[in-house]
Motif scaffolding. Structure first.
Motif, PDB file in Angstrom:
ATOM      1  N   MET A 274     -24.064  -8.855  27.538  1.00 59.01           N
ATOM      2  CA  MET A 274     -23.881  -8.955  26.479  1.00 59.01           C
ATOM      3  C   MET A 274     -22.583  -9.378  26.320  1.00 59.01           C
ATOM      4  O   MET A 274     -21.886 -10.141  25.092  1.00 59.01           O
ATOM      5  CB  MET A 274     -24.810  -8.407  25.179  1.00 59.01           C
ATOM      6  CG  MET A 274     -25.939  -8.061  25.771  1.00 59.01           C
ATOM      7  SD  MET A 274     -26.254  -6.460  24.435  1.00 59.01           S
ATOM      8  CE  MET A 274     -27.186  -7.521  23.192  1.00 59.01           C
ATOM      9  N   LEU A 275     -21.281  -8.339  26.749  1.00 55.58           N
ATOM     10  CA  LEU A 275     -19.549  -8.367  25.573  1.00 55.58           C
ATOM     11  C   LEU A 275     -19.188  -9.795  26.481  1.00 55.58           C
ATOM     12  O   LEU A 275     -18.282 -10.008  26.327  1.00 55.58           O
ATOM     13  CB  LEU A 275     -18.652  -7.425  26.708  1.00 55.58           C
ATOM     14  CG  LEU A 275     -19.702  -6.585  26.110  1.00 55.58           C
ATOM     15  CD1 LEU A 275     -18.222  -4.837  26.503  1.00 55.58           C
ATOM     16  CD2 LEU A 275     -18.505  -5.634  24.545  1.00 55.58           C
ATOM     17  N   ASP A 276     -19.965 -10.405  27.854  1.00 59.80           N
ATOM     18  CA  ASP A 276     -19.013 -11.991  28.203  1.00 59.80           C
ATOM     19  C   ASP A 276     -19.406 -12.702  27.493  1.00 59.80           C
ATOM     20  O   ASP A 276     -19.722 -13.898  28.022  1.00 59.80           O
ATOM     21  CB  ASP A 276     -19.114 -11.392  29.815  1.00 59.80           C
ATOM     22  CG  ASP A 276     -18.721 -10.345  30.562  1.00 59.80           C
ATOM     23  OD1 ASP A 276     -17.751  -9.441  29.522  1.00 59.80           O
ATOM     24  OD2 ASP A 276     -19.318  -9.640  31.587  1.00 59.80           O
ATOM     25  N   SER A 277     -20.575 -12.630  27.060  1.00 57.86           N
ATOM     26  CA  SER A 277     -21.528 -13.947  26.080  1.00 57.86           C
ATOM     27  C   SER A 277     -20.279 -14.174  25.561  1.00 57.86           C
ATOM     28  O   SER A 277     -20.679 -15.847  25.610  1.00 57.86           O
ATOM     29  CB  SER A 277     -22.445 -13.339  26.017  1.00 57.86           C
ATOM     30  OG  SER A 277     -22.005 -12.916  24.560  1.00 57.86           O
ATOM     31  N   GLY A 278     -19.508 -13.529  24.868  1.00 63.88           N
ATOM     32  CA  GLY A 278     -18.633 -14.295  23.727  1.00 63.88           C
ATOM     33  C   GLY A 278     -19.059 -14.903  22.420  1.00 63.88           C
ATOM     34  O   GLY A 278     -18.608 -14.999  21.514  1.00 63.88           O
ATOM     35  N   ASP A 279     -20.178 -13.956  22.775  1.00 59.94           N
ATOM     36  CA  ASP A 279     -20.279 -13.909  20.627  1.00 59.94           C
ATOM     37  C   ASP A 279     -20.379 -12.586  20.213  1.00 59.94           C
ATOM     38  O   ASP A 279     -20.561 -11.786  21.177  1.00 59.94           O
ATOM     39  CB  ASP A 279     -22.282 -14.092  21.155  1.00 59.94           C
ATOM     40  CG  ASP A 279     -22.483 -15.217  20.860  1.00 59.94           C
ATOM     41  OD1 ASP A 279     -21.900 -16.425  20.692  1.00 59.94           O
ATOM     42  OD2 ASP A 279     -23.354 -15.187  22.096  1.00 59.94           O
ATOM     43  N   PRO A 280     -20.370 -12.516  18.954  1.00 54.97           N
ATOM     44  CA  PRO A 280     -19.958 -11.301  18.534  1.00 54.97           C
ATOM     45  C   PRO A 280     -20.891 -10.340  18.842  1.00 54.97           C
ATOM     46  O   PRO A 280     -21.894 -10.477  17.994  1.00 54.97           O
ATOM     47  CB  PRO A 280     -19.308 -12.157  17.047  1.00 54.97           C
ATOM     48  CG  PRO A 280     -19.086 -13.748  17.154  1.00 54.97           C
ATOM     49  CD  PRO A 280     -19.683 -13.576  18.215  1.00 54.97           C
ATOM     50  N   VAL A 281     -20.109  -9.289  18.600  1.00 53.24           N
ATOM     51  CA  VAL A 281     -21.083  -7.970  18.819  1.00 53.24           C
ATOM     52  C   VAL A 281     -20.804  -6.448  18.177  1.00 53.24           C
ATOM     53  O   VAL A 281     -19.326  -6.887  18.290  1.00 53.24           O
ATOM     54  CB  VAL A 281     -21.186  -7.394  20.873  1.00 53.24           C
ATOM     55  CG1 VAL A 281     -22.099  -8.824  21.014  1.00 53.24           C
ATOM     56  CG2 VAL A 281     -20.250  -7.034  21.139  1.00 53.24           C
ATOM     57  N   ASP A 282     -21.640  -5.465  18.340  1.00 57.88           N
ATOM     58  CA  ASP A 282     -20.992  -4.298  17.362  1.00 57.88           C
ATOM     59  C   ASP A 282     -21.185  -3.540  18.551  1.00 57.88           C
ATOM     60  O   ASP A 282     -22.336  -3.798  18.818  1.00 57.88           O
ATOM     61  CB  ASP A 282     -21.757  -4.398  16.612  1.00 57.88           C
ATOM     62  CG  ASP A 282     -22.097  -5.493  15.467  1.00 57.88           C
ATOM     63  OD1 ASP A 282     -21.159  -5.257  14.905  1.00 57.88           O
ATOM     64  OD2 ASP A 282     -23.022  -5.118  14.467  1.00 57.88           O
TER      65      ASP A 282
END
Length: 65
Positions: free
Chosen positions: A1-9
């Protein structure tokens, strides 16, 4: 999920055992040997390095390593 390029919390533990939550974070790179992720906070443009074993939640989902 971190490597997807989308902002996350993300939520992670510090060395003192405190839980810190960072909102709108983008993963920049991953180092397999050291087990770390470089992340960028979109609001402040600050870059941090976080150890994978210290990650607790991504987008409210508990991580099991």
């Amino acid at each position: 999920m971190l490597d997807s390029g989308d902002p996350v919390d993300i939520t992670f533990w510090t060395k003192d055992g405190e839980l810190i939550t960072l909102n709108d974070v983008v993963g920049l790179s991953y180092n397999f040997r050291s087990g770390t992720h470089n992340i960028k906070l979109l609001a402040s443009r600050q870059i941090r390095t976080i150890r994978d074993v210290c990650l607790y939640k991504i987008n409210g989902l508990t991580i099991y390593l």
